[in-house]
Each structure stands twice: as structure tokens, then as C-alpha cells.
Design a protein around this motif. Structure first.
Motif: not given
Lengths: 314, 301, 332
Positions: B252-253, B256, B259, C55, C103, C107, C110
Motif C-alpha cells: 500500500g505504501i 501510494t 501514485t 479507502p 493508488g 492508500f 495503508v
């Protein structure tokens, strides 16, 4: 058969004769590309007009502006005296797409496609009324496709496909009909049939704008011509506008120009020549032009070159 | 200050963190390399599809105790063949075909995992877990990524020519069919490797985003490659490093970060960014307006 | 195992009854949407929106608003952001979509690790149809029912929009409303499906029924009907099979759908593989009756053309969304 279309009551739009007025149209796209600059022309009812230009000359942009797909950067377009948005909402404009733009595997039948022309006349749920069905029948009859109404659209030949979409425009009863390259990929018989139909519609007061690079058939059925190359180079009646000089300006170096004459054509001493201008499968032929170029070009050669040129264009 | 620095340096004191950072960086680099081709060909969906499709292979490999890479590779090939077959023999659009095959395989993997919950952790497969990667799995990833890099170093120009103009490539004697086959083999290999760092669902980011970002920054292909690989390497390394402080979610990091860099390039890129385009459009518009007032080119009939 | 017991045994349990109701609802609404996605070439859009809701769910939890609202907002944001990025850059649509949804999903992951929620990640990802409550069922019924009603009422407009957006615009249909309306409906469908099959498997349910029906008929209304039938029977069968083999329910439903597709792919009377082969072996068929793609599919040919060309020669062409009129990019 034809007068059925004439007698249709169409509310406000009926009172207004079909017309297209393009005034100083300039379209600049968001990426900074100006596709058309200062284009102006006017067309009245009962007319077939050819929109002629090379690829990238702004033909599509003019179409888009007329249908309200792009907002003019400057200038304006009026249809039947109305702003585009208003005209669209009154079902004034019918559009016949290029064959390449259609997904022929779509699960719709011929009659479904033609019925789509009636959606603008229907209620919120688009349930066809008796009148809608009647109009669809008439339209199919007119293009001679009634026998194929239950066929899936992908099962038709190229000419039949074209006729279906023409029928949709008829069913829509738009007084302005835009045809995008209607003659590519169809046989000569269908072409003649379509041209005859367009002539009938012209008699009925419709206005048709035909984008084409099929120069040979233009003088055949178009009474007006708009020559386009990022702006309007010339516009007006075919006889006075569709001249060799204007075409050379429109097409720049893109067109081939062949002059044939003298003993290459006939035995006598007739001094008139044949001048062949083409970028496509139907060369345009002028008679009686005075010679300017090489004398002994043979017709066979010209044909070969035309074919080659056509290949290069594809 | 020094306390903060000491805190920041903590990840480097652990062996498993070093391993995670370097393996991630390597995978990020080779995936970024491939992303340049995928993105330009409009094959992004393929990256996503392969990422999901290999799940049953990995699950199966864990169940029978085989190397995960072998299982994944097998499933990847099965998926590619399945897509090609359905596409060739039906009138479905390509996107529907791809979507159909990869979701089916994914569901198969999920079912297998649910039937053998002890030997397979579906969450690890789908989300990746590089921080806890086993040594033999890490070794497989490193071998795959390194070998792919070597192959790419030799054929990257041939691939470029093939994808740019296949007829021409064939004309100058390149074996385009073999090249494409090699490319897709490399892609599935790298998907398998990326599965370990970011997981099946985020593989697509690694094989698309760096290339797309670089595409906004340059017009030359060799620079495109360099920029993409740099982005892929740095984001993966930093992502793995940061995940130490967040207790996981490495994938995920990393994604991110990638992106965010893409969005920055989207706005600020000197030539193809939104701000630059706006400037350009304004200039062109003004010029068009000015010219249309001064010149009277049009002659209406 | 006797066939009656196969169905009656699970029915003894309340949670199985709820699960069955849930999967039927979700199956039906997804099937209707799938017909449009398959025809419009938007399969990837379903993929993207469903990943992107993650998210939204976490943020909604933090803010204390209904999770469905957050999920819906995130899904729609993904679709809008994709459109915005695509319109304003030279990156291809599928690439943009991949970037945006991965993305957002990344996110979301996270966020998920940093926020204490009462949700299981596994349940969001893969669904938990056996654990649905009556309240869940009602919520889904409202969302799915509303979506179904709207789609069915406007099915003809939506179809026309998918088939020929230029014509739709020319006859004065609100094309933008239809475009975003379809995206809203898609987001709603995905949101209503999360509890049952999760955000990953819903993609399958948004493709398979429509694709199956597409191979069986040439009429859209029938296609809708067949898709719903296929999806509902797959929901029933899949739920029961999962009960008996003790496997993931969502996965079982999707696999049954895939099995149905395979059957149709092979044996469809008009567009099936075996039928096509038969026709190919008979050269004397009249031209009008040969099924299957007579022309290259636009989606296939358009996708791969001239991609690298843009590196060399970028700009020049109007980057207009509505480029459909000038279909032949190659010629320019």
C-alpha cells in the motif's frame, strides 16, 4: 411515398425552413490545437451540400460544432435560426455515422436501430407509440430494408448497413441530416439508391450536409459545396465553386492531376482534353481544358497512378 | 535531533528490513522497466489480469509444498492461453474476455485457500508481505527479477522496435513473435515477483504507474526507461523502509508513493503537465481569437 | 447425495436463507449492469471502481457515517478522477484507470492498518455472505432494488448511449447525465455487493452474466433476461455448493457463473465455439447468415494502434473526448 414526409406536423420546427448558418467559427481544442478558424457558410432548405477537404482539414470539427459536441472558441452556429442546443432539443438534426464508428456486434436488430431515431419523440420511458412504429415502418420501406428488419445489424452487407442508418435519420424526421462519409465501402447500386433518396429529401425541403472525399460524385448530386482546409476556402453553388482552381487550393499537393487528350484519346484533331483530379476511387473528370502539362499521358497510366495514389491514401 | 535520526535509522539495523528493502527495490525496478512498454501499448489491464490470475497457482503451490514461483508461472500461462482462446473464438470484447478469465482464476484461488486455510494465507497472497518473506521465497524473487533484468538489457531496443512498428521490425529480420512471447514471459515472471512485495491486487500499479509518470516527463524512450526505473526503485525502497514504522502494508505504501509522484508529474510536468497545457492552450486561444479578428479569410457564399 | 437434501438441508439454517436472498439480489443487479458494461467495453471500469471503494469504507468508519456512503463516494471519485486525468493528459485511459484505482486501493490498505475498525479486511475483500444480518439484507435490497428500477426504466436510453453516443446527443438526449448516471449506478451496484461477494469478486459478477447472455442472443431485452437468469441460478447453486464443501461462498458463485459461461461459449446455438467451427467447415453458406465478427472489433484494433507513435509525434490531434465522428485515427 415521398409526400408522407412532407405532411408531417413538427410543431415549431415545421414553421422554420431548414438552414445552417456558420459564422466565423473558430474551434481551439484544450491542447491548443486550432482545428478550424473563421469558417463561415450558409445553407438553406432543399439542398444537398458537400463538405470537402482532406483529412485533418476540420470536416469533423465542423460536424461536431453543428451537433454541439464542441463549443466554438469564437463565432457561432445556428440551425433553422436557432442556437445549436435549442435545435438539438427540437430533434432538428439527424446524424448518419461512418461505418467504422459502429459496433456491428451490438445485440440490436435493424428495427431497433431505426426505432432509436424516434427516441427524441417518445415519453420518458421510451415506449414506442403506434405513430412511432408507423414511422419506423415507413422509413424501412423507403430505404427498401423492410425484409431485413429482424436481422441483427452485423449480418448485413455494407450498403444495407448504410441504409439502416439512413432509415434511422428518416424516422427521426430531422430536417437537417448530416452524413459522414456515406459512400465509403458501399457498392455502386447502393450509392445510386442513396443519392436518389437524398434527392427526394431535397425536394421535400430537407437540408443535407455530406462530408466526403469522393470528389467524382459531388457534381452529380450536390447543389452546394463547402471547401474546407482549416477554414472555409470557398462555399457556394457547385457549378461556380467546384472548380479546378478551388480544388487545387483545397487539396494543395494532396491531389493528383492528370490531363489526357489529343491522340491518346481519339483519332481526330479535337483539341479538348480530359483533366483527371483524384485522391480517391472516383476521379473527377473535366472536359475541354487547354493543355498545360505533358501530352502523351496514357489513360492506362493515369488509372494505374490513381490506384497507387489510392493505396497510399488508405 | 540525534534521537530522531537514531529513530529513523532503526530499520537499517534489522536484517529482515535490509532484505525487504533491497528485494522491493529490485522488483520495483524491473517492473518499472516493463511498465514503459505496457503503458504505451495500452495493455495495462494485462498487468492487473496476470496479477490476479496467478493466485490459484500460488495457492496450489503452497498447498502441495512446491516453489510458489512455479505454481504462479503455471497459472499465468494458463490464464494467457485462456484469454487468447476465448478472444479468438467469441465475439466478446477484449476487456470482457480478460476480465472474465482473471476473475474466474482468482475465484478459484480463493476457493482453494478457503478449503485449505492452514497452508495458505490468502491475505498474504493478495496483499503481499515482504517484511515476513521466507528466505527461499526471497531467493526466488531475486533470481526472477535479476534474470529478467539481464534479458531486458539485451532486448530492450528490439522490443521497442517491435512494439512501435511490428511490420518494420519483421522487415529488418527481428523475430517479433518470439520477442512478444519473451515479453509476456518476462511480464508474468515479474508479476510473480511483485506478488511477494505488493500483493496480487497492487501488481498493476508497479507495472503501470512508473512508466506513465515518466511518459509525462519525457518524449524519448531511453529517458523514459531511466526515469521509470528510477521511480520504481526509489519508491519501492522507500516504501519498504516506511512500512517499518507503519507495521506492514508495504504494498500500500509503495503504491501510494508512486501514485503521488504520478499526480505531481500530472500537474507540474514541464511540457505535458496540466499547468503547462493550460498555459499553452491559453496562448493558442488568444492567438486564434486575435487572428480571427484581424484577418477576414472566410468568404461566405 | 440426494438432490432434495442438497437444497433442503441448508435451508434449515436462518443464515443460509439470508445468504441466499442476498446472493440472489446481488446476482440480479450485477447481471443487469453487466450487460451494459460488456457492450460498452467498460469491464475495466467495474474492476477499477470496486477496488477503489476500500479507502472510502475506512474513512466512512472514521467519520462515523454509513460505510455504504463512503464506499459509494470513493467509487464515484475513482470514476471521475479517471475521466479528469484522462482528459487532461496524454496517458491512455486504461493506464490512467489502473493508476487511479491501484493508488486508491493502496492508500486504503495503508489507512486500514492505521485505523482500528470493526471490519475484517478479508470480509471487505472477499465478502462474507454467510454472516449477513437482516439489516444488511434490507440495506442491500433498498440499494439494489433502487438501482434495478432506475436501470430498467431507462434501459433504452442507456442502450442507445452505449450503442451510438453521437446519435443520442444529436436527438437531444442528455448524454452527460447518461454517462455519469451509468457510473453512479455501477458504483451503487458495487456498494450493494460488497457484503455478499466482496470488492474483488464483484468484478466477475459484473462481467460473466452479460458475457454469457451476449453469446446467446442478438436482442438486448433478451440479453438482460438471460443474464439475470444465469446470475440468479449461479447464486443459488454457488451458495448451496459452498455450504456442502465448506468453501468461500463468493468464490463458488463466481465459479458457477464461469462454468455457465464455458458451457455457452462451447455450445451456444449461434455464437458458440462448436457452431462457429461447423460453419467454417461449410463454405457454401450464404453470406448473410454467418455469425460472429465480420469486421474487426473496434475495441481490439483501436487499443493497440500507434501507441508508441505518440512518443515520437505527440500533440497535433485534438484531444477531444468525443472523437467518435472521426473514427479513423490511422488515416490522419
Amino acid at each position: 411515398m415521398m409526400n408522407r414526409l412532407d405532411t408531417v406536423k413538427r410543431g415549431e420546427a415545421v414553421a422554420r425552413p431548414a438552414s445552417i448558418a456558420v459564422n466565423d467559427l473558430t474551434v481551439t481544442y484544450p491542447n491548443g490545437f486550432t482545428a478550424v478558424r473563421d469558417a463561415s457558410f450558409e445553407l438553406g432548405p432543399g439542398s444537398i451540400c458537400a463538405l470537402v477537404g482532406v483529412n485533418g482539414s476540420g470536416k469533423s470539427t465542423v460536424f461536431k460544432a453543428i451537433m454541439g459536441f464542441v463549443t466554438p472558441t469564437a463565432g457561432q452556429v445556428r440551425l433553422c435560426g436557432l442556437p445549436v442546443e435549442k435545435a438539438i432539443s427540437q430533434n432538428i438534426v439527424a446524424y448518419v455515422p461512418q461505418s467504422e464508428d459502429v459496433d456491428w456486434n451490438f445485440p440490436v436488430l435493424v428495427e431497433d436501430v431505426v426505432m432509436m431515431g424516434r427516441y427524441g419523440h417518445m415519453n420518458f420511458l421510451r415506449i414506442p407509440s403506434k405513430k412511432d412504429r408507423l414511422k419506423v415502418d415507413e422509413a424501412l420501406e423507403r430505404v427498401n430494408m423492410s425484409a431485413y428488419r429482424k436481422r441483427q445489424i452485423g449480418e448485413l452487407s455494407g450498403g444495407q448497413k448504410k441504409r439502416v442508418f439512413l432509415a434511422r435519420a428518416l424516422a427521426q424526421e430531422g430536417r437537417i441530416i448530416l452524413l459522414d462519409e456515406p459512400f465509403t465501402g458501399i457498392d455502386v447500386t447502393t450509392e445510386t439508391a442513396i443519392i436518389n433518396l437524398l434527392r427526394d429529401l431535397r425536394e421535400a425541403g430537407h437540408l443535407m450536409l455530406v462530408s466526403t472525399h469522393n470528389l467524382g460524385s459531388v457534381p452529380d448530386f450536390c447543389d452546394q459545396v463547402v471547401l474546407l482546409n482549416r477554414t472555409v476556402l470557398a462555399a457556394g453553388p457547385t457549378a461556380s465553386t467546384f472548380t479546378q482552381e478551388n480544388l487545387e487550393r483545397t487539396f494543395g499537393g494532396v491531389l493528383r492531376n492528370f490531363e489526357l487528350g489529343g491522340h491518346a484519346l481519339h483519332e481526330d484533331d479535337d483539341a479538348r482534353r480530359i483533366n483527371v483530379i483524384t485522391d480517391d476511387e472516383r476521379p473527377l473528370v473535366f472536359y475541354g481544358v487547354k493543355s498545360r502539362k505533358k501530352k502523351n499521358a496514357k489513360k492506362q497510366d493515369a488509372k494505374k497512378k490513381t490506384a497507387k495514389n489510392q493505396d497510399a491514401d488508405q | 535531533m540525534s534521537a530522531l535520526l537514531a529513530e529513523l535509522a532503526v530499520p537499517f539495523t534489522y536484517d529482515y528490513m535490509w532484505k525487504a528493502m533491497w528485494v522491493s527495490a529490485l522488483v520495483g525496478a524491473v517492473c518499472a522497466f516493463l511498465s514503459c512498454y505496457l503503458m504505451l501499448k495500452g495493455w495495462s489491464l494485462m498487468g492487473d489480469a496476470l496479477g490476479h490470475s496467478i493466485v490459484p497457482g500460488v495457492a496450489g503451490a503452497y498447498i502441495i509444498g512446491a516453489p510458489f514461483a512455479a505454481g504462479a508461472f503455471f497459472a499465468g500461462i494458463l490464464a494467457a492461453l485462456g484469454m487468447a482462446f476465448v478472444k479468438q473464438h467469441s465475439r466478446l470484447r477484449e476487456d470482457a474476455t480478460i476480465g472474465l478469465v482473471f476473475t474466474t482464476l482468482f475465484a478459484l484461488g480463493l476457493l482453494m485457500a478457503s478449503l485449505h486455510p492452514t497452508s495458505v494465507s490468502i491475505q498474504t497472497i493478495v496483499l503481499g508481505n515482504i517484511l515476513a518473506i521466507a528466505d527461499e521465497d526471497a531467493l526466488q524473487v531475486v533470481i526472477i527479477a535479476a534474470a529478467s533484468f539481464v534479458v531486458l538489457a539485451f532486448i530492450w531496443k528490439d522490443l521497442m522496435v517491435t512494439f512501435f512498428d511490428e511490420t518494420y521490425a519483421r522487415g529488418i529480420g527481428l523475430k517479433t513473435r518470439t520477442l512478444k512471447l519473451v515479453f509476456f514471459t518476462l511480464l508474468s515472471a515479474c508479476t510473480v515477483a511483485a506478488l511477494q512485495t505488493v500483493g496480487a491486487c497492487l501488481v498493476i500499479a508497479l507495472v503501470v504507474t512508473p512508466g506513465a509518470t515518466a511518459y509525462l516527463l519525457t518524449d524519448r524512450f531511453n529517458r523514459l526507461l531511466v526515469i521509470a526505473v528510477a521511480i520504481g526503485t526509489v519508491t519501492s525502497f522507500v516504501g519498504a523502509y516506511l512500512s517499518f514504522f507503519l507495521n506492514g502494508a508495504t504494498g500500500g505504501i509503495i503504491v501510494t508513493l508512486q501514485t503521488l509522484i504520478f499526480l505531481a508529474a500530472f500537474y507540474l510536468a514541464p511540457k505535458h503537465g496540466v499547468l503547462a497545457a493550460r498555459r499553452k492552450a491559453r496562448v493558442a486561444r488568444d492567438r486564434a481569437l486575435a487572428e480571427s479578428k484581424s484577418a477576414s479569410v472566410a468568404e461566405a457564399a | 447425495m440426494d438432490p432434495i437434501g442438497f437444497f433442503s438441508e441448508p435451508f434449515a439454517y436462518d443464515f443460509m436463507q439470508r445468504a441466499l436472498g442476498m446472493s440472489l439480489l446481488v446476482g440480479a443487479v450485477c447481471a443487469v449492469l453487466s450487460c451494459y458494461l460488456v457492450l460498452k467495453g467498460w469491464s475495466l471500469m467495474g474492476d477499477a471502481i470496486s477496488h477503489a471503494v476500500l479507502p472510502g469504507i475506512v474513512i466512512a468508519f472514521v467519520l462515523g457515517i454509513p460505510l455504504a456512503v463512503g464506499a459509494f463516494a470513493a467509487g464515484l471519485a475513482c470514476a471521475l478522477l479517471t475521466g479528469y486525468l484522462k482528459y487532461n493528459s496524454r496517458v491512455k485511459e486504461d493506464t490512467v484507470m489502473g493508476i487511479v484505482f491501484s493508488g486508491m486501493f493502496g492508500f486504503g490498505l495503508v489507512l486500514f492498518t492505521k485505523v482500528e475498525t470493526d471490519q475484517h479486511l478479508n470480509h471487505i475483500l472477499f465478502g462474507n455472505v454467510l454472516g449477513v444480518t437482516t439489516a444488511d439484507l434490507i440495506e442491500t435490497a433498498i440499494i439494489a432494488g433502487g438501482t434495478l428500477l432506475v436501470v430498467l426504466a431507462k434501459r433504452r436510453d442507456l442502450l442507445l448511449y452505449c450503442f451510438d453516443p453521437n446519435h443520442a446527443r444529436a436527438i437531444g438526449l442528455p448524454v452527460n447525465v447518461l454517462h455519469y448516471g451509468l457510473l453512479v449506478l455501477l458504483s451503487l451496484t458495487i456498494v450493494s455487493s460488497i457484503k455478499a461477494v466482496g470488492i474483488i469478486l464483484v468484478i466477475a459478477m459484473l462481467i460473466a452474466p452479460g458475457a454469457t447472455a451476449y453469446l446467446l442472443t442478438d436482442r438486448f431485452e433478451r440479453m438482460l433476461l438471460i443474464a439475470v437468469l444465469v446470475a440468479c441460478s449461479a447464486s443459488v447453486l454457488g451458495t448451496f455448493i459452498s455450504f456442502h464443501i465448506d468453501g468461500a461462498t463468493g468464490a463458488c458463485i463466481v465459479l458457477v457463473q464461469a462454468f455457465f459461461f464455458l458451457l455457452v461459449f462451447l455450445f451456444s446455438p449461434k455464437h458458440g465455439l462448436l457452431r462457429l467451427r461447423e460453419l467454417r467447415d461449410q463454405p457454401g453458406m450464404p453470406a448473410g447468415t454467418i455469425p460472429g465478427p465480420a469486421e474487426p472489433l473496434p475495441a481490439l484494433s483501436g487499443r493497440t494502434d500507434g501507441a508508441l507513435q505518440q512518443v515520437v509525434d505527440q500533440g497535433g490531434r485534438p484531444a477531444d473526448q468525443h472523437h467518435a465522428i472521426e473514427g479513423r485515427h490511422g488515416a490522419e
